[in-house]
Design an enzyme around this catalytic site. Structure first.
Site, PDB file in Angstrom:
ATOM      1  N   ASP A  99      92.197   0.315  13.151  1.00 24.42           N
ATOM      2  CA  ASP A  99      90.862   0.801  13.505  1.00 24.42           C
ATOM      3  C   ASP A  99      90.391   1.665  12.334  1.00 24.42           C
ATOM      4  O   ASP A  99      90.893   2.763  12.121  1.00 24.42           O
ATOM      5  CB  ASP A  99      90.910   1.606  14.811  1.00 24.42           C
ATOM      6  N   ARG A 142      75.161 -17.832  20.689  1.00 27.12           N
ATOM      7  CA  ARG A 142      76.331 -16.969  20.863  1.00 27.12           C
ATOM      8  C   ARG A 142      77.205 -16.920  19.614  1.00 27.12           C
ATOM      9  O   ARG A 142      77.937 -15.961  19.397  1.00 27.12           O
ATOM     10  CB  ARG A 142      77.140 -17.472  22.060  1.00 27.12           C
ATOM     11  N   TYR A 185      92.138   5.545  20.087  1.00 25.00           N
ATOM     12  CA  TYR A 185      90.916   5.806  20.848  1.00 25.00           C
ATOM     13  C   TYR A 185      91.199   5.578  22.347  1.00 25.00           C
ATOM     14  O   TYR A 185      91.741   4.527  22.725  1.00 25.00           O
ATOM     15  CB  TYR A 185      89.854   4.841  20.319  1.00 25.00           C
TER      16      TYR A 185
HETATM   17  C1  LIG Z   1      83.743   4.900  19.262  1.00 16.98           C
HETATM   18  C2  LIG Z   1      85.023   4.312  18.821  1.00 16.98           C
HETATM   19  C3  LIG Z   1      85.416   3.053  19.258  1.00 16.98           C
HETATM   20  C4  LIG Z   1      84.622   2.244  20.260  1.00 16.98           C
HETATM   21  O1  LIG Z   1      83.373   1.856  19.772  1.00 16.98           O
HETATM   22  P1  LIG Z   1      82.165   1.528  20.796  1.00 16.98           P
HETATM   23  O2  LIG Z   1      81.168   0.888  19.918  1.00 16.98           O
HETATM   24  O3  LIG Z   1      81.759   2.846  21.355  1.00 16.98           O
HETATM   25  O4  LIG Z   1      82.713   0.608  21.840  1.00 16.98           O
HETATM   26  C5  LIG Z   1      86.592   2.544  18.751  1.00 16.98           C
HETATM   27  N1  LIG Z   1      87.342   3.221  17.891  1.00 16.98           N
HETATM   28  C6  LIG Z   1      87.004   4.451  17.454  1.00 16.98           C
HETATM   29  C7  LIG Z   1      87.884   5.161  16.488  1.00 16.98           C
HETATM   30  C8  LIG Z   1      85.833   5.035  17.910  1.00 16.98           C
HETATM   31  O5  LIG Z   1      85.520   6.259  17.486  1.00 16.98           O
END
Ligand SMILES: *Cc1c(COP(=O)(O)O)cnc(C)c1O
Length: 388
Positions: free
Chosen positions: A179, A56, A109
């Site tokens: 992000d 893990r 998101y």
């Molecule tokens: C798709 C996305 C996520 C989430 O990612 P997953 O791998 O689908 O869980 C988070 N932030 C942004 C900006 C995204 O486009």
């Protein structure tokens, strides 16, 4: 090694002569990892969140990907998790506890908003949403622990002043989390702009082939221990095969993204000339809120753009979307193929108001020939017009 991203991407996260001269790192599968001696086992107990001691916590394949992403983003270290959303929720839980306050960008998101409004609220953590174009500083309280950013914002691409928000967070002694999925870590260097924690949905451009879910959290040195501990305790470990595929995707990231961005910019300009279109949303267009900040901080864009159409019926929208040949309907983005999805901006914002009333479409421009893509969109817009 050169910091030029295309050179870096060809070489990071691999060591051929530690592996029989083979170019790519092997995939190590593991749950149990053996300790040769009692002393080694006792040593492992002293550093419960570090090293290859149990599957893990990662195998050398995971570590190779983590090393590559940390170097690409210019951070201290990185942890890979089982999805982008797992990376976001883990990073938030690393810094937040009952009684704390979170400042969350309004254009985040969608599932992140749902996480804040349900599970975080249930844990006694309060979220305030802020306008992506405003300085969050006046909203910072004594119990604010995280200022969370996503730039450009999901779906509508408002560009945040990351430098200003990260500086406000740091001055108040709170952590800034960005992000960074949109830039793929390639066209934005978050740590140079003062960000503490950078997240990517590696599912998108790092993997790049629409076949793997994966997330990464990269941090500064001071933020690393909390993120490492939270990811170990929450246990959303990334699978070694998926890490291998992300690492393989990264080798062609610079080339792919360059093609995605050229196609998207050309299509954005073409869409601006169409009578069916009210507005095109793309950070490289001067009409995009925050465009000047985008030019200051980012060195490129990607395959995404959105359009606001003239008000039209559901039937005419269906006539357009059901007949698309190349832009197919489906969530996610970052793969080699083109995608199109309708969305409603007002349903995923509370601190700001969306004032356009026509339907919105988000497009991901893939690696197909641009003339073919334009022809597909042109035929779609004609179906839209014919049906209304
Ligand atoms: C798709 C996305 C996520 C989430 O990612 P997953 O791998 O689908 O869980 C988070 N932030 C942004 C900006 C995204 O486009």
């Amino acid at each position: 090694m050169s910091r030029d991203p295309s050179t870096l991407l060809a070489h990071v996260g691999r060591d051929p002569f530690a592996n029989h001269g083979i170019v790519n790192p092997p995939v190590y599968h593991a749950s149990t990892i053996l300790y040769p001696t009692l002393a080694a086992l006792e040593e492992a107990e002293r550093t419960p969140y570090e090293g290859t001691r149990y599957g893990r916590r990662g195998t050398p394949t995971t570590f190779a990907l983590q090393d590559a992403v940390a170097k690409l983003e210019g951070g201290y270290r990185c942890v890979a998790l089982s999805s982008g959303l797992a990376a976001i929720t883990t990073a938030l839980l690393a810094f937040l506890a009952a009684g704390d306050h979170l400042l969350m960008v309004d254009t985040t998101y969608g599932p992140v908003r749902r996480f804040c409004d349900t599970l975080l609220r249930g844990l006694g953590i309060e979220t305030t949403y802020y306008d992506p174009l405003a300085d969050p500083a006046p909203l910072i309280r004594t119990n604010t622990r995280v200022v969370y950013l996503e730039s450009p914002g999901s779906l509508t691409f408002e560009v945040q002043d990351i430098v200003r928000a990260a500086a406000s967070a740091r001055a108040a002694g709170t952590v800034s989390i960005l992000d960074n999925t949109w830039s793929a870590g390639l066209y934005l260097q978050p740590f140079e702009l003062g960000v503490d924690v950078s997240i990517q949905a590696a599912t998108k451009y790092l993997v790049g082939h629409s076949d793997v879910m994966l997330g990464t959290i990269t941090t500064t040195e001071p933020c690393w221990p909390r993120v490492r501990r939270a990811s170990a305790l929450l246990g959303a470990a990334a699978a070694p095969d998926d890490c291998y595929l992300a690492l393989r995707g990264m080798r062609t990231l610079a080339t792919r993204l360059d093609r995605h961005q050229r196609t998207a910019i050309e299509i954005a300009h073409w869409l601006e000339t169409r009578p069916e279109v009210v507005r095109v949303l793309h950070p490289a267009l001067p009409s995009c809120p925050g465009h000047e900040v985008w030019r200051r901080d980012f060195s490129g864009s990607n395959g995404l753009l959105s359009v606001v159409l003239r008000p039209s019926s559901r039937e005419s929208l269906a006539a357009m979307l059901d007949g698309m040949g190349l832009f197919r309907m489906g969530y996610s983005w970052g793969g080699f193929e083109s995608l199109i999805v309708p969305f409603d901006p007002q349903s995923v914002r509370t601190a700001t108001r969306w004032t356009e009333n026509g339907p919105c479409l988000r497009l991901h421009c893939g690696l197909e020939n641009i003339r073919d893509l334009v022809a597909d969109l042109e035929a779609g817009l004609l179906r839209l017009g014919a049906a209304s």
